[in-house]
Enzyme design. Sequence first.
Site, PDB file in Angstrom:
ATOM      1  N   CYS A  12       0.830  -1.198   0.000  1.00  0.00           N
ATOM      2  CA  CYS A  12       0.000   0.000   0.000  1.00  0.00           C
ATOM      3  C   CYS A  12       0.871   1.257   0.000  1.00  0.00           C
ATOM      4  O   CYS A  12       1.537   1.551  -0.981  1.00  0.00           O
ATOM      5  CB  CYS A  12      -0.993  -0.037   1.150  1.00  0.00           C
ATOM      6  SG  CYS A  12      -2.384   1.106   0.906  1.00  0.00           S
ATOM      7  N   HIS A  70      -3.722  -5.268   1.213  1.00  0.00           N
ATOM      8  CA  HIS A  70      -3.448  -5.664   2.596  1.00  0.00           C
ATOM      9  C   HIS A  70      -3.944  -7.090   2.822  1.00  0.00           C
ATOM     10  O   HIS A  70      -4.941  -7.516   2.231  1.00  0.00           O
ATOM     11  CB  HIS A  70      -4.165  -4.742   3.579  1.00  0.00           C
ATOM     12  CG  HIS A  70      -3.656  -3.342   3.586  1.00  0.00           C
ATOM     13  ND1 HIS A  70      -2.398  -2.997   4.019  1.00  0.00           N
ATOM     14  CD2 HIS A  70      -4.256  -2.176   3.228  1.00  0.00           C
ATOM     15  CE1 HIS A  70      -2.237  -1.697   3.930  1.00  0.00           C
ATOM     16  NE2 HIS A  70      -3.341  -1.160   3.449  1.00  0.00           N
TER      17      HIS A  70
END
Length: 513
Positions: free
Chosen positions: A338, A437
Amino acid sequence: MKGALLIAGNTSDAGKSVVVAGLCRLLARRGVRVAPFKAQNMSNNSVVTLDGGEIGRAQALQARACGLEPSVRFNPVLLKPGSDRRSQLVVRGKAVDTVGAKDYFKHRQALRAIVADELASLRAEFDVVICEGAGSPAEINLRATDLANMGLARAADLPVLLVGDIDRGGVLAHLFGTVAILEPEDQQLICGFIVNKFRGDVDLLRPGLDQLAELTGRPTLGVLPFAEDLWIDAEDSLSTIADAPVGRSRPPRGAEWLTVAAVRLPRISNSTDVEALACEPGVSVRWVTDPSRLEGADLVVLPGSKSTVSDLEWLRRTGIADALTARAAAGGPILGICGGYQMLARTIVDRVESDAGEVPGLGLLDLDIEFADPKVLRRSTGRVLDHGDIGRENDLPVHGYEIHHGRVTRNADRPWLELDGSAEGSVREAIWGTHLHGALESDEFRRTWLRQVAEQAGRTGFVVAEDVSVADVRAEQLDLLADLLEKHLDLDALERLITAGAPPDLPVLTVSR
């Protein structure tokens, strides 16, 4: 059993989250329909729920402890700090504003109504709701806007148990002082104490607990021992400490260890991504803030960030950026997740989080990032597109969730994954990056990728275990926690509090003012 209870703490990271998770698991195992609730959370560790919002990761774990899917109902207000002064305000799973301490006041009445509605709805649907406080109720400077501690307890008439971490020292004074500093109406809902992380002979502590009961008129309902084998998803930033190990390392299956240096960014988010690696035998994971710690690691992980541009500048200021560049040139494995993935890009255009405009990234991947609204919030499933030289014959499944403003506007590297029909992520030599994630919790995917990492790092003696399930490890941890509570808490007294509420005759402590 029918009712509700609030677990508060005398400090941040006192053990509120784990006690709530353990109580949820304990009650669920006894057939009680139980749900968790945290009215307001401040955390950058969040997950995407089935209903399309984001909540604190601790509440997602607590939901799993209850046998429930995570829902925005369990954490209706979430503050995600982007700096020391301002946080993104997430209400019922959606970002609605960026606020400082002073302009947060304008939201408080609307947020009180939302919190009250959600808690009432949960209490109508479930037998028991176990609520978690935030920070400490002794933060009397914040009492006027409090939604999660005594503000919630007073509004919903909740009995409160106060958890103290004895491992930090001074727990008896903390427990006494927390009660004494509260106004009388708040004090009368504090019904007792739980001492957490005790080491040694509890008989040596007993006289202090007896005196605490005499001074406050409130019993200690349990002393929870320090459990070496217990590690639960980190919630508070205090749990993510530089140079501290992640999890409990287990001996390798082969002749060599695989070492992982996870960069502890100032505005780290979803730090729990690396915990899946720590579940693996022979994988040692540590948080690092010094460039020298990267040199001997087999893998470096750049995790998520709530403030990508600011944390990128921190990498440059500390020398970690130069260490990453040297590592990439030498072929050392790097994973960006991310915000960490975004930092590896050539350019970042951010007029949303930092308003910095265009800034250069580390340039270790050939891609460009641009921040935009609305925030991407989705749970994703897919497969691996680039297997490297290992596992090419396998169609490896992968799943996880995305929480980010940054979009990839150009990617000249090989895509790593295919998620919901679209290419995602990047691979360039020994560098991997993705916005996903939780991907490392996909067991087969993690094993195959770790073989690639070990090969790139020259760890020919490292053997990947074939029998590790991250989901099973988390379930085992929840059961271990529930077992501890079952053994060391006065469950009869706990049930009386849940069903009958706070006793009417709790004494009020007076402090000279």
